[in-house]
Scaffold this motif. Sequence first.
Motif, short mmCIF file in Angstrom:
data_model
loop_
_atom_site.label_atom_id
_atom_site.label_comp_id
_atom_site.label_asym_id
_atom_site.label_seq_id
_atom_site.Cartn_x
_atom_site.Cartn_y
_atom_site.Cartn_z
N UNK A 134 0.85 -1.18 -0.02
CA UNK A 134 0.02 0.04 0.02
C UNK A 134 0.81 1.15 0.06
N UNK A 135 1.95 1.49 0.61
CA UNK A 135 2.86 2.46 0.63
C UNK A 135 3.38 2.76 -0.62
N UNK A 136 3.99 1.74 -1.40
CA UNK A 136 4.46 1.58 -2.67
C UNK A 136 3.30 2.32 -3.65
N UNK A 137 2.09 1.88 -3.55
CA UNK A 137 0.96 2.50 -4.41
C UNK A 137 0.76 3.85 -4.13
N UNK A 138 0.81 4.24 -2.86
CA UNK A 138 0.67 5.71 -2.67
C UNK A 138 1.72 6.50 -3.04
N UNK A 139 2.87 6.04 -3.03
CA UNK A 139 4.10 6.92 -3.71
C UNK A 139 4.16 6.85 -4.99
N UNK A 140 3.41 5.96 -5.80
CA UNK A 140 3.32 5.92 -7.16
C UNK A 140 2.44 6.93 -7.67
N UNK A 141 1.14 7.17 -6.86
CA UNK A 141 0.22 8.15 -6.98
C UNK A 141 0.85 9.43 -6.89
N UNK A 142 1.48 9.68 -6.09
CA UNK A 142 2.09 10.92 -5.74
C UNK A 142 3.06 11.23 -6.83
N UNK A 143 3.67 10.52 -7.15
CA UNK A 143 4.79 10.75 -8.29
C UNK A 143 3.89 11.07 -9.72
N UNK A 144 2.80 10.11 -9.87
CA UNK A 144 2.08 10.52 -11.24
C UNK A 144 1.59 11.77 -11.10
N UNK A 145 0.91 12.26 -9.91
CA UNK A 145 0.32 13.59 -9.79
C UNK A 145 1.42 14.64 -10.05
N UNK A 146 2.35 14.29 -9.28
CA UNK A 146 3.37 15.44 -9.59
C UNK A 146 4.12 15.72 -10.88
N UNK A 147 4.08 14.15 -11.50
CA UNK A 147 4.65 14.53 -13.18
C UNK A 147 3.30 15.10 -13.94
#
Length: 953
Positions: A534-547
Amino acid sequence: CILGTHHEKGAQTFWSVVNRLPLSGNAVLCWKFCHVFHKLLRDGHSNVLKDSVRYKNELSDMSRMWGHLSEGYGQLCSIYLKLLRTKMEFHTKNPRFPGNLQMSDRQLDEAGENDVNNFFQLTVEMFDYLECELNLFQTVFSSLDMSRSVSVTAAGQCRLAPLIQVILDCSHLYDYTVKLLFKLHSCLPADTLQGHRDRFLEQFRKLKDLFYRSSNLQYFKRLIQIPQLPENPPNFLRASALSEHISPVVVIPAEASSPDSEPITDLVEMDTASQSLFDNKFDDIFGSSFSCDPFNFNSQNGMSKDDKDRLIEQLYGEIAALKEELENFKAESARGAVQLRGRASELEAELAEQQHLKQQAQDESEFLRTELEELKKQREDTEKAQRSLTEIERRAQANEQRYSKLKEKYSELVQNHADLLRKNAEVTKQITVARQAQGDVEREKKELEDSFQRVSEQAQRKSQEQAEVLETLKRELAASRQELQVVQGTLESSTQAGAEQNTRIASLEQLQDMLSHEQKSSRTELEMLQTQLRDKESTERALQQRLAEEQLSLLQGTAREAERMVQDALTRMEDPAHISCTGSADCLLSRTLAASECAERLRDAHSKYLSDGAAVGSLLPCLALFAHLVSDTLLQGSATSHVAPVEPADRLLELCKQCGSAAVSYLSALQDPGTVASADCSLVTACLGQISTIGEELRPRGLDVRQEELGDLVDKEMAATAAAIETASARIEEMLSKARAGDTGVKLEVNERILGSCTGLMQAIHVLVLASKDLQREIVESGRGAASPKEFYAKNSRWTEGLISASKAVGWGATVMVDAADLVVQGKGTFEELMVCSREIAASTAQLVAASKVKADKDSANLCKLQQASRGVNQATASVVASTKAGKSQVEEKDSMDFSSMTLTQIKRQEMDSQVRVLELENQLQKERQKLGELRKKHYELAGVAEGWEEDG
């Protein structure tokens, strides 16, 4: 005004009054002036046209000024002024046509001087004239609301009134156009006149519709009888259709005569009537006569007179005296009345004179007031002009500063654009790194999922194994218990076995506890793995939003810089320093084509970006290139409008502004997150297409030959050149035979030498043309590949046009040289003309050689043959020039003067004449050299337009 022009035989007074009218400030007044001036040109004195031509430029300026108003009388005045200018130009070019255009068929034939070329040109001018008339007709009708009875209102009649003159002009122009077209079809092929027929058909339909609509208006029904055109246009391909043509006749009813004036009663008759009335009243009171005396009693009683009789007589005497006094009074009254009437007439005459003087004084005062106002206005205009000059100087300085700032800003924009490109590269690199990180995350996620799957499977397998072991142990426990129950009877004998059994049960219980503990630890490890996932998925969503945010920010920054670039181009179009810039239509077309293709790529990249935000890397370069190409197109379009005619230049400039505004709107929409999805550049593409259409109209007409026809045209021109050379050779042989038959002595020798050298030149040119054909065939075969020869010629259109031009020059030079040789042999030409023609044909063959070998291989055998043939032509040309010079010298020696019999005075006289002739020839030589330079300059310009040199430059 019309009578005044006939009285003074001109229109000087009319124009002196018109020049004081505010025509540029009052549209209705300008409309009325156009109507009056149109009537003067039709019905005024013939010198009205001569006196009005000098104001043609003022009318053109006024037309352009009113053309900027799109409402009211502005467009009407602009089009009417254009019509009046066209009418003046037509009558100036064709002075045989009167102002009212009324001519007989014989006068129409005389106007064209029975020359088909003149009739052709006259028809074109009449088409232009009629086009202006129909344009005004349609503009007036389109400005009126035809759903209401506009023809009975004052505003509607004000606009419809000038159309009476237009109807009169159109009827005559239509009639003359039909007659001239029948005459042209009897002399020229039908295909040549296809353009005339198409233009006539278009104007026929417009004129028929306008005549029909005008005849239904109530205003025209009482003023003019409008003719109706036939249902179908005339068939010019059938000569007998001319007899079916009926000339349209416009009928204007005669004006009603004014009513008779009432009779005026004469004052003398009134006095006579009043006098007779006075006499009647007197007779009624005192009696008409004294013959019947009511107081005469002598006849009754015969008595003697007494006091009463005396009294009566006294009374009669007084009455007679009163009558006499009354008569005198009446006479004096009549004289006094006559005097008073005379005095009244004098006073009335003085009053009329005073009123006339007062009117003159008022007119003079009004004129002086007008002049004073004009002087004040001129002084104000002068002051304004001075202020404007100061302001213009100030603005010029400001513009220079602004230009410097704009230049600095443009450099800054270029630098910013470069920074943005570098930033774009960095962001692209960051995006690549982010994508790699995202790939790593996805790989780790997949590995975690695989690990979790493996752990789950292992846990399941362990649980299953432990369950199986537990079941086995349970079964063993049950069996042991059964055995225990079996052996309970023998407990005493198996105590040791019982103890071992208890130990075994304890170990099994410990094993069960260990299995439970291991299940708990497996469950805890599984929960930890799920938390990490779950931590990896939230980090991935944050990276996509920033991108996504960085991509949108980058898109906004690029769109903002692109918008500034386009806005800067729009500002530079209005910059006075840009007015001196000029451009060609071909360059504009190339820029427009590149911008249109870039707009299509930008649309595709925008669609991909909307479907996948990661595709911003392909959108940003298209956006920057789009801004560059649109800016170049706007500036090139503005530069091209500076050298184009007025009407296409205005349309081109307006379209450039619309294109720039549409591009700015599109780029602004890309900067807003709410409108980035709905942004569309189709309006920019449409404007670019319209700009390209105007650019095609402005291209030089010499480039209108279709490319697929170039190959056929090359073959035709080379064949025509070869045929012209063969014809020239045959003519030279024929001239040589005639010279041998008819000439003798020195003349025969000179003619044989000249014609022989001309024959050698023609043979050398023939060899050169054949070598040029072989070399061209080799070039086409080696360079076309799998394409056809026509496709090769179309692909290399510039080289092909050079070949065509050179071939034409060679054929023309051969024909001209043979004509010159013929004249020399006949004794009607000059040796110098023959030498010039031979040099000219040598230059034309050199042009053909240069055009042929420009694409040839330097080691080609056909190229060597062509160069040898070129040297042969040069030698033959030198032989022609040498034989011509020798023949000239031989003839001059034969005709040399004999000075042996001349005296000293005669020789001195001849010497002076020779000196004068030398000076005249030197002056003439200088003028001819100047003329030759101008002709070569003009030939270079025309050849440049025809060959597209301007585009190459």
